[in-house]
Design a protein around this motif. Structure first.
Motif, PDB file in Angstrom:
ATOM      1  N   ASP A  69       0.807  -1.230   0.000  1.00  0.00           N
ATOM      2  CA  ASP A  69       0.000   0.000   0.000  1.00  0.00           C
ATOM      3  C   ASP A  69       0.836   1.275   0.000  1.00  0.00           C
ATOM      4  O   ASP A  69       0.271   2.382  -0.044  1.00  0.00           O
ATOM      5  CB  ASP A  69      -0.965   0.032   1.197  1.00  0.00           C
ATOM      6  N   ARG A  70       2.166   1.171   0.066  1.00  0.00           N
ATOM      7  CA  ARG A  70       3.021   2.361  -0.030  1.00  0.00           C
ATOM      8  C   ARG A  70       3.884   2.348  -1.287  1.00  0.00           C
ATOM      9  O   ARG A  70       4.167   3.406  -1.868  1.00  0.00           O
ATOM     10  CB  ARG A  70       3.926   2.464   1.200  1.00  0.00           C
ATOM     11  N   PHE A  71       4.313   1.176  -1.696  1.00  0.00           N
ATOM     12  CA  PHE A  71       5.177   1.039  -2.862  1.00  0.00           C
ATOM     13  C   PHE A  71       4.372   0.417  -4.014  1.00  0.00           C
ATOM     14  O   PHE A  71       3.489  -0.411  -3.789  1.00  0.00           O
ATOM     15  CB  PHE A  71       6.365   0.131  -2.561  1.00  0.00           C
ATOM     16  N   THR A  72       4.725   0.813  -5.220  1.00  0.00           N
ATOM     17  CA  THR A  72       4.110   0.237  -6.421  1.00  0.00           C
ATOM     18  C   THR A  72       5.188  -0.147  -7.412  1.00  0.00           C
ATOM     19  O   THR A  72       6.016   0.690  -7.786  1.00  0.00           O
ATOM     20  CB  THR A  72       3.142   1.227  -7.071  1.00  0.00           C
ATOM     21  N   ILE A  73       5.176  -1.401  -7.826  1.00  0.00           N
ATOM     22  CA  ILE A  73       6.120  -1.869  -8.833  1.00  0.00           C
ATOM     23  C   ILE A  73       5.427  -1.904 -10.186  1.00  0.00           C
ATOM     24  O   ILE A  73       4.231  -2.212 -10.274  1.00  0.00           O
ATOM     25  CB  ILE A  73       6.688  -3.261  -8.463  1.00  0.00           C
ATOM     26  N   SER A  74       6.185  -1.557 -11.216  1.00  0.00           N
ATOM     27  CA  SER A  74       5.650  -1.606 -12.573  1.00  0.00           C
ATOM     28  C   SER A  74       6.797  -1.920 -13.525  1.00  0.00           C
ATOM     29  O   SER A  74       7.967  -1.840 -13.149  1.00  0.00           O
ATOM     30  CB  SER A  74       4.972  -0.282 -12.949  1.00  0.00           C
ATOM     31  N   ARG A  75       6.457  -2.274 -14.760  1.00  0.00           N
ATOM     32  CA  ARG A  75       7.500  -2.557 -15.738  1.00  0.00           C
ATOM     33  C   ARG A  75       7.035  -2.152 -17.118  1.00  0.00           C
ATOM     34  O   ARG A  75       5.837  -2.160 -17.417  1.00  0.00           O
ATOM     35  CB  ARG A  75       7.928  -4.022 -15.699  1.00  0.00           C
ATOM     36  N   ASP A  76       8.017  -1.829 -17.938  1.00  0.00           N
ATOM     37  CA  ASP A  76       7.788  -1.502 -19.341  1.00  0.00           C
ATOM     38  C   ASP A  76       8.505  -2.588 -20.130  1.00  0.00           C
ATOM     39  O   ASP A  76       9.735  -2.555 -20.275  1.00  0.00           O
ATOM     40  CB  ASP A  76       8.359  -0.112 -19.646  1.00  0.00           C
ATOM     41  N   ASN A  77       7.764  -3.566 -20.612  1.00  0.00           N
ATOM     42  CA  ASN A  77       8.391  -4.714 -21.262  1.00  0.00           C
ATOM     43  C   ASN A  77       9.199  -4.358 -22.511  1.00  0.00           C
ATOM     44  O   ASN A  77      10.322  -4.842 -22.658  1.00  0.00           O
ATOM     45  CB  ASN A  77       7.337  -5.772 -21.578  1.00  0.00           C
ATOM     46  N   PRO A  78       8.669  -3.530 -23.410  1.00  0.00           N
ATOM     47  CA  PRO A  78       9.476  -3.188 -24.597  1.00  0.00           C
ATOM     48  C   PRO A  78      10.799  -2.509 -24.244  1.00  0.00           C
ATOM     49  O   PRO A  78      11.778  -2.654 -24.966  1.00  0.00           O
ATOM     50  CB  PRO A  78       8.570  -2.251 -25.384  1.00  0.00           C
ATOM     51  N   LYS A  79      10.829  -1.792 -23.124  1.00  0.00           N
ATOM     52  CA  LYS A  79      12.051  -1.102 -22.721  1.00  0.00           C
ATOM     53  C   LYS A  79      12.892  -1.914 -21.737  1.00  0.00           C
ATOM     54  O   LYS A  79      13.957  -1.475 -21.316  1.00  0.00           O
ATOM     55  CB  LYS A  79      11.708   0.251 -22.082  1.00  0.00           C
ATOM     56  N   ASN A  80      12.409  -3.089 -21.360  1.00  0.00           N
ATOM     57  CA  ASN A  80      13.113  -3.912 -20.368  1.00  0.00           C
ATOM     58  C   ASN A  80      13.468  -3.098 -19.129  1.00  0.00           C
ATOM     59  O   ASN A  80      14.608  -3.126 -18.646  1.00  0.00           O
ATOM     60  CB  ASN A  80      14.384  -4.531 -20.967  1.00  0.00           C
ATOM     61  N   VAL A  96      12.133  -1.801 -15.170  1.00  0.00           N
ATOM     62  CA  VAL A  96      11.232  -1.978 -14.048  1.00  0.00           C
ATOM     63  C   VAL A  96      11.364  -0.775 -13.127  1.00  0.00           C
ATOM     64  O   VAL A  96      12.447  -0.196 -13.001  1.00  0.00           O
ATOM     65  CB  VAL A  96      11.532  -3.296 -13.298  1.00  0.00           C
ATOM     66  N   TYR A  97      10.247  -0.390 -12.536  1.00  0.00           N
ATOM     67  CA  TYR A  97      10.205   0.793 -11.688  1.00  0.00           C
ATOM     68  C   TYR A  97       9.695   0.424 -10.293  1.00  0.00           C
ATOM     69  O   TYR A  97       8.974  -0.558 -10.116  1.00  0.00           O
ATOM     70  CB  TYR A  97       9.264   1.839 -12.293  1.00  0.00           C
ATOM     71  N   LEU A  98      10.062   1.255  -9.331  1.00  0.00           N
ATOM     72  CA  LEU A  98       9.513   1.120  -7.993  1.00  0.00           C
ATOM     73  C   LEU A  98       9.155   2.516  -7.501  1.00  0.00           C
ATOM     74  O   LEU A  98      10.040   3.321  -7.219  1.00  0.00           O
ATOM     75  CB  LEU A  98      10.508   0.452  -7.036  1.00  0.00           C
ATOM     76  N   GLN A  99       7.863   2.795  -7.446  1.00  0.00           N
ATOM     77  CA  GLN A  99       7.381   4.058  -6.904  1.00  0.00           C
ATOM     78  C   GLN A  99       7.209   3.883  -5.402  1.00  0.00           C
ATOM     79  O   GLN A  99       6.440   3.032  -4.955  1.00  0.00           O
ATOM     80  CB  GLN A  99       6.052   4.438  -7.550  1.00  0.00           C
ATOM     81  N   MET A 100       7.931   4.684  -4.644  1.00  0.00           N
ATOM     82  CA  MET A 100       7.916   4.565  -3.193  1.00  0.00           C
ATOM     83  C   MET A 100       7.303   5.822  -2.596  1.00  0.00           C
ATOM     84  O   MET A 100       7.859   6.916  -2.744  1.00  0.00           O
ATOM     85  CB  MET A 100       9.340   4.361  -2.665  1.00  0.00           C
ATOM     86  N   ASN A 101       6.176   5.662  -1.941  1.00  0.00           N
ATOM     87  CA  ASN A 101       5.472   6.769  -1.307  1.00  0.00           C
ATOM     88  C   ASN A 101       5.439   6.575   0.200  1.00  0.00           C
ATOM     89  O   ASN A 101       5.659   5.472   0.700  1.00  0.00           O
ATOM     90  CB  ASN A 101       4.047   6.866  -1.848  1.00  0.00           C
ATOM     91  N   SER A 102       5.136   7.644   0.913  1.00  0.00           N
ATOM     92  CA  SER A 102       5.034   7.590   2.377  1.00  0.00           C
ATOM     93  C   SER A 102       6.265   6.911   2.977  1.00  0.00           C
ATOM     94  O   SER A 102       6.144   6.020   3.831  1.00  0.00           O
ATOM     95  CB  SER A 102       3.761   6.847   2.788  1.00  0.00           C
ATOM     96  N   LEU A 103       7.416   7.328   2.537  1.00  0.00           N
ATOM     97  CA  LEU A 103       8.650   6.682   2.969  1.00  0.00           C
ATOM     98  C   LEU A 103       8.895   6.884   4.460  1.00  0.00           C
ATOM     99  O   LEU A 103       8.556   7.937   5.038  1.00  0.00           O
ATOM    100  CB  LEU A 103       9.831   7.211   2.168  1.00  0.00           C
ATOM    101  N   LYS A 104       9.467   5.857   5.070  1.00  0.00           N
ATOM    102  CA  LYS A 104       9.774   5.860   6.499  1.00  0.00           C
ATOM    103  C   LYS A 104      11.285   5.686   6.684  1.00  0.00           C
ATOM    104  O   LYS A 104      11.952   5.114   5.819  1.00  0.00           O
ATOM    105  CB  LYS A 104       9.044   4.697   7.187  1.00  0.00           C
ATOM    106  N   PRO A 105      11.811   6.138   7.822  1.00  0.00           N
ATOM    107  CA  PRO A 105      13.245   5.941   8.065  1.00  0.00           C
ATOM    108  C   PRO A 105      13.669   4.475   7.954  1.00  0.00           C
ATOM    109  O   PRO A 105      14.783   4.185   7.500  1.00  0.00           O
ATOM    110  CB  PRO A 105      13.424   6.462   9.491  1.00  0.00           C
ATOM    111  N   GLU A 106      12.792   3.564   8.312  1.00  0.00           N
ATOM    112  CA  GLU A 106      13.134   2.141   8.223  1.00  0.00           C
ATOM    113  C   GLU A 106      13.193   1.630   6.783  1.00  0.00           C
ATOM    114  O   GLU A 106      13.588   0.485   6.548  1.00  0.00           O
ATOM    115  CB  GLU A 106      12.157   1.284   9.039  1.00  0.00           C
ATOM    116  N   ASP A 107      12.809   2.453   5.822  1.00  0.00           N
ATOM    117  CA  ASP A 107      12.979   2.084   4.409  1.00  0.00           C
ATOM    118  C   ASP A 107      14.398   2.364   3.923  1.00  0.00           C
ATOM    119  O   ASP A 107      14.741   2.001   2.789  1.00  0.00           O
ATOM    120  CB  ASP A 107      11.990   2.854   3.530  1.00  0.00           C
ATOM    121  N   THR A 108      15.194   3.020   4.747  1.00  0.00           N
ATOM    122  CA  THR A 108      16.581   3.308   4.384  1.00  0.00           C
ATOM    123  C   THR A 108      17.347   2.019   4.135  1.00  0.00           C
ATOM    124  O   THR A 108      17.359   1.115   4.978  1.00  0.00           O
ATOM    125  CB  THR A 108      17.273   4.110   5.498  1.00  0.00           C
TER     126      THR A 108
END
Length: 118
Positions: A65-76, A78-90
């Motif tokens: 519910d905070r991070f979203t993974i996605s990919r663009d297959n033709p471009k090979n 992958v992305y990771l959108q990270m929201n509501s980041l916490k210090p423990e995500d360091t």
């Protein structure tokens, strides 16, 4: 041979957002499952999220519910959108890729540092 290059890490305040990208090269079957792991000093490398070529996603409970993974297959890529980041995500975040038949850990990129300040 698979090559992975991450980008997008950096320093952000708690509650902020970052977007990681990973550009991959290699045979298509070797990039069937792509994902992100993270590691802090003295600890094992932990799974963050994975996504298959068909779009099936899996998340660690700690980032659900905070991070979203996605990919663009033709471009090979992958992305990771990270929201509501916490210090423990360091951590150092590593891109990963493997084939469907790979029973090991697959291939990892060199990693990108994400630091979340409180």
């Amino acid at each position: 041979q698979v090559q992975l290059v991450e980008s997008g890490g950096g320093l952000v305040q708690a509650g902020g957002s970052l977007r990681l990208s990973c550009a991959a090269s290699g045979r298509s079957f070797s990039l069937a499952i792509m994902g992100w792991y993270r590691q802090t000093p003295g600890r094992q490398r932990d799974l963050v999220a994975t996504i298959t070529r068909g779009g099936t996603m899996h998340y660690a409970e700690s980032v659900q519910d905070r991070f979203t993974i996605s990919r663009d297959n033709p471009k090979n890529t992958v992305y990771l959108q990270m929201n509501s980041l916490k210090p423990e995500d360091t951590a150092v975040y590593y891109c990963n890729a493997r084939s469907y038949s790979d029973t090991g850990s697959g291939s990892f990129g060199p990693g990108t540092q994400v630091t979340v300040s409180s």
